[in-house]
Write a protein that holds these residues in place. Structure first.
Motif, PDB file in Angstrom:
ATOM      1  N   THR A  27     -67.441 -34.466  28.254  1.00 45.68           N
ATOM      2  CA  THR A  27     -67.550 -33.454  29.293  1.00 45.68           C
ATOM      3  C   THR A  27     -68.142 -32.178  28.710  1.00 45.68           C
ATOM      4  N   VAL A  28     -69.201 -31.681  29.337  1.00 46.41           N
ATOM      5  CA  VAL A  28     -69.814 -30.423  28.913  1.00 46.41           C
ATOM      6  C   VAL A  28     -69.543 -29.302  29.911  1.00 46.41           C
ATOM      7  N   PHE A  29     -69.117 -29.668  31.118  1.00 46.41           N
ATOM      8  CA  PHE A  29     -68.807 -28.683  32.152  1.00 46.41           C
ATOM      9  C   PHE A  29     -67.920 -29.362  33.184  1.00 46.41           C
ATOM     10  N   ALA A  30     -66.967 -28.611  33.723  1.00 43.16           N
ATOM     11  CA  ALA A  30     -66.092 -29.153  34.767  1.00 43.16           C
ATOM     12  C   ALA A  30     -66.285 -28.374  36.057  1.00 43.16           C
ATOM     13  N   LEU A  31     -66.681 -29.068  37.110  1.00 43.22           N
ATOM     14  CA  LEU A  31     -66.762 -28.456  38.432  1.00 43.22           C
ATOM     15  C   LEU A  31     -65.337 -28.294  38.951  1.00 43.22           C
ATOM     16  N   PRO A  32     -65.021 -27.170  39.596  1.00 46.09           N
ATOM     17  CA  PRO A  32     -63.641 -26.868  39.971  1.00 46.09           C
ATOM     18  C   PRO A  32     -63.095 -27.750  41.095  1.00 46.09           C
ATOM     19  N   SER A  33     -61.802 -27.925  41.060  1.00 51.35           N
ATOM     20  CA  SER A  33     -61.139 -28.745  42.077  1.00 51.35           C
ATOM     21  C   SER A  33     -60.865 -27.975  43.359  1.00 51.35           C
ATOM     22  N   ASN A  34     -60.918 -26.654  43.298  1.00 49.70           N
ATOM     23  CA  ASN A  34     -60.429 -25.860  44.420  1.00 49.70           C
ATOM     24  C   ASN A  34     -61.480 -25.028  45.143  1.00 49.70           C
ATOM     25  N   HIS A  35     -62.757 -25.184  44.806  1.00 49.61           N
ATOM     26  CA  HIS A  35     -63.788 -24.519  45.598  1.00 49.61           C
ATOM     27  C   HIS A  35     -65.145 -25.189  45.418  1.00 49.61           C
ATOM     28  N   ASN A  36     -66.041 -24.865  46.312  1.00 49.37           N
ATOM     29  CA  ASN A  36     -67.367 -25.474  46.329  1.00 49.37           C
ATOM     30  C   ASN A  36     -68.322 -24.709  45.425  1.00 49.37           C
ATOM     31  N   SER A  37     -69.391 -25.370  45.014  1.00 48.73           N
ATOM     32  CA  SER A  37     -70.454 -24.699  44.270  1.00 48.73           C
ATOM     33  C   SER A  37     -71.758 -25.441  44.532  1.00 48.73           C
ATOM     34  N   GLU A  38     -72.842 -24.779  44.188  1.00 52.33           N
ATOM     35  CA  GLU A  38     -74.149 -25.398  44.390  1.00 52.33           C
ATOM     36  C   GLU A  38     -75.154 -24.756  43.464  1.00 52.33           C
ATOM     37  N   GLN A  39     -76.240 -25.477  43.234  1.00 48.54           N
ATOM     38  CA  GLN A  39     -77.365 -24.953  42.470  1.00 48.54           C
ATOM     39  C   GLN A  39     -78.633 -25.470  43.114  1.00 48.54           C
ATOM     40  N   GLY A  40     -79.514 -24.557  43.487  1.00 49.18           N
ATOM     41  CA  GLY A  40     -80.726 -24.923  44.201  1.00 49.18           C
ATOM     42  C   GLY A  40     -81.877 -25.359  43.311  1.00 49.18           C
ATOM     43  N   THR A  41     -81.687 -25.303  42.005  1.00 49.52           N
ATOM     44  CA  THR A  41     -82.736 -25.704  41.065  1.00 49.52           C
ATOM     45  C   THR A  41     -82.238 -26.866  40.216  1.00 49.52           C
ATOM     46  N   GLY A  42     -83.117 -27.412  39.405  1.00 49.58           N
ATOM     47  CA  GLY A  42     -82.807 -28.594  38.617  1.00 49.58           C
ATOM     48  C   GLY A  42     -81.654 -28.415  37.639  1.00 49.58           C
ATOM     49  N   PHE A  43     -81.055 -29.534  37.257  1.00 50.98           N
ATOM     50  CA  PHE A  43     -79.949 -29.558  36.309  1.00 50.98           C
ATOM     51  C   PHE A  43     -80.086 -30.798  35.433  1.00 50.98           C
ATOM     52  N   GLY A  44     -79.428 -30.788  34.288  1.00 52.47           N
ATOM     53  CA  GLY A  44     -79.600 -31.872  33.328  1.00 52.47           C
ATOM     54  C   GLY A  44     -78.471 -32.877  33.220  1.00 52.47           C
ATOM     55  N   TRP A  45     -77.363 -32.653  33.920  1.00 47.22           N
ATOM     56  CA  TRP A  45     -76.246 -33.601  33.824  1.00 47.22           C
ATOM     57  C   TRP A  45     -76.701 -34.994  34.221  1.00 47.22           C
ATOM     58  N   GLN A  46     -76.244 -35.980  33.465  1.00 53.17           N
ATOM     59  CA  GLN A  46     -76.619 -37.372  33.713  1.00 53.17           C
ATOM     60  C   GLN A  46     -75.509 -38.180  34.378  1.00 53.17           C
ATOM     61  N   SER A  47     -74.264 -37.711  34.271  1.00 51.47           N
ATOM     62  CA  SER A  47     -73.170 -38.436  34.917  1.00 51.47           C
ATOM     63  C   SER A  47     -72.048 -37.481  35.291  1.00 51.47           C
ATOM     64  N   ILE A  48     -71.218 -37.960  36.216  1.00 50.03           N
ATOM     65  CA  ILE A  48     -70.048 -37.225  36.667  1.00 50.03           C
ATOM     66  C   ILE A  48     -68.873 -38.190  36.713  1.00 50.03           C
ATOM     67  N   SER A  49     -67.708 -37.690  36.328  1.00 47.75           N
ATOM     68  CA  SER A  49     -66.457 -38.413  36.506  1.00 47.75           C
ATOM     69  C   SER A  49     -65.572 -37.537  37.370  1.00 47.75           C
ATOM     70  N   ILE A  50     -65.284 -38.001  38.585  1.00 46.78           N
ATOM     71  CA  ILE A  50     -64.382 -37.266  39.467  1.00 46.78           C
ATOM     72  C   ILE A  50     -62.971 -37.699  39.099  1.00 46.78           C
ATOM     73  N   ILE A  51     -62.151 -36.725  38.709  1.00 50.31           N
ATOM     74  CA  ILE A  51     -60.827 -37.016  38.167  1.00 50.31           C
ATOM     75  C   ILE A  51     -59.790 -36.954  39.279  1.00 50.31           C
ATOM     76  N   CYS A  52     -59.271 -38.133  39.658  1.00 53.89           N
ATOM     77  CA  CYS A  52     -58.288 -38.228  40.744  1.00 53.89           C
ATOM     78  C   CYS A  52     -56.900 -38.502  40.202  1.00 53.89           C
TER      79      CYS A  52
END
Length: 95
Positions: free
Chosen positions: A70-95
Motif C-alpha cells: 500500500t502506497v496510499f489509503a483512500l479514506p473510509s469516511n469521505h469521498n475524493s476524486e482526481q480529474g487527471t491521470g494517476f499511477g496506481w495499478q491496483s486497489i484492495s477495498i478493506i471490508c
C-alpha cells in the motif's frame, strides 16, 4: 455522477453499500469506466485517466504494482476524486 455509474453502483452493491472506486479512461471523468466494489484481494485498475472514490465505510488501499504494498489509503469516511491521470495499478477495498 454519470447515470451509468449510478446504475452500476446500484446493481453491484446489493443491500450492503460498500465503498466504491470508479476509474475513468479519460481526464475529468470521461470515457469508459471501471467500477470496483469487491472486498476480496487486490483488483487491477484498467483505466488511469481520472478517478472518483466513494468512501462509505471501507478504506481503499492503493498500490503502484498489482498486489504490491500500500502506497496510499483512500479514506473510509469521505469521498475524493482526481480529474487527471494517476499511477496506481491496483486497489484492495478493506471490508
Amino acid at each position: 455522477m454519470a447515470a451509468a455509474t449510478v446504475a452500476a453502483l446500484g446493481l453491484s452493491t446489493g443491500a450492503a453499500f460498500a465503498s466504491t472506486f470508479v476509474a475513468y479512461e479519460g481526464p475529468y471523468f470521461t470515457g469508459r469506466q471501471q467500477v470496483i466494489t469487491a472486498c476480496w484481494g487486490p483488483q487491477r485498475i484498467n483505466f488511469h485517466g481520472s478517478y472518483k472514490w466513494y468512501g462509505t465505510g471501507q478504506t481503499g488501499d492503493m498500490s503502484n504494482v498489482f498486489g504490491g504494498p500500500t502506497v496510499f489509503a483512500l479514506p473510509s469516511n469521505h469521498n475524493s476524486e482526481q480529474g487527471t491521470g494517476f499511477g496506481w495499478q491496483s486497489i484492495s477495498i478493506i471490508c
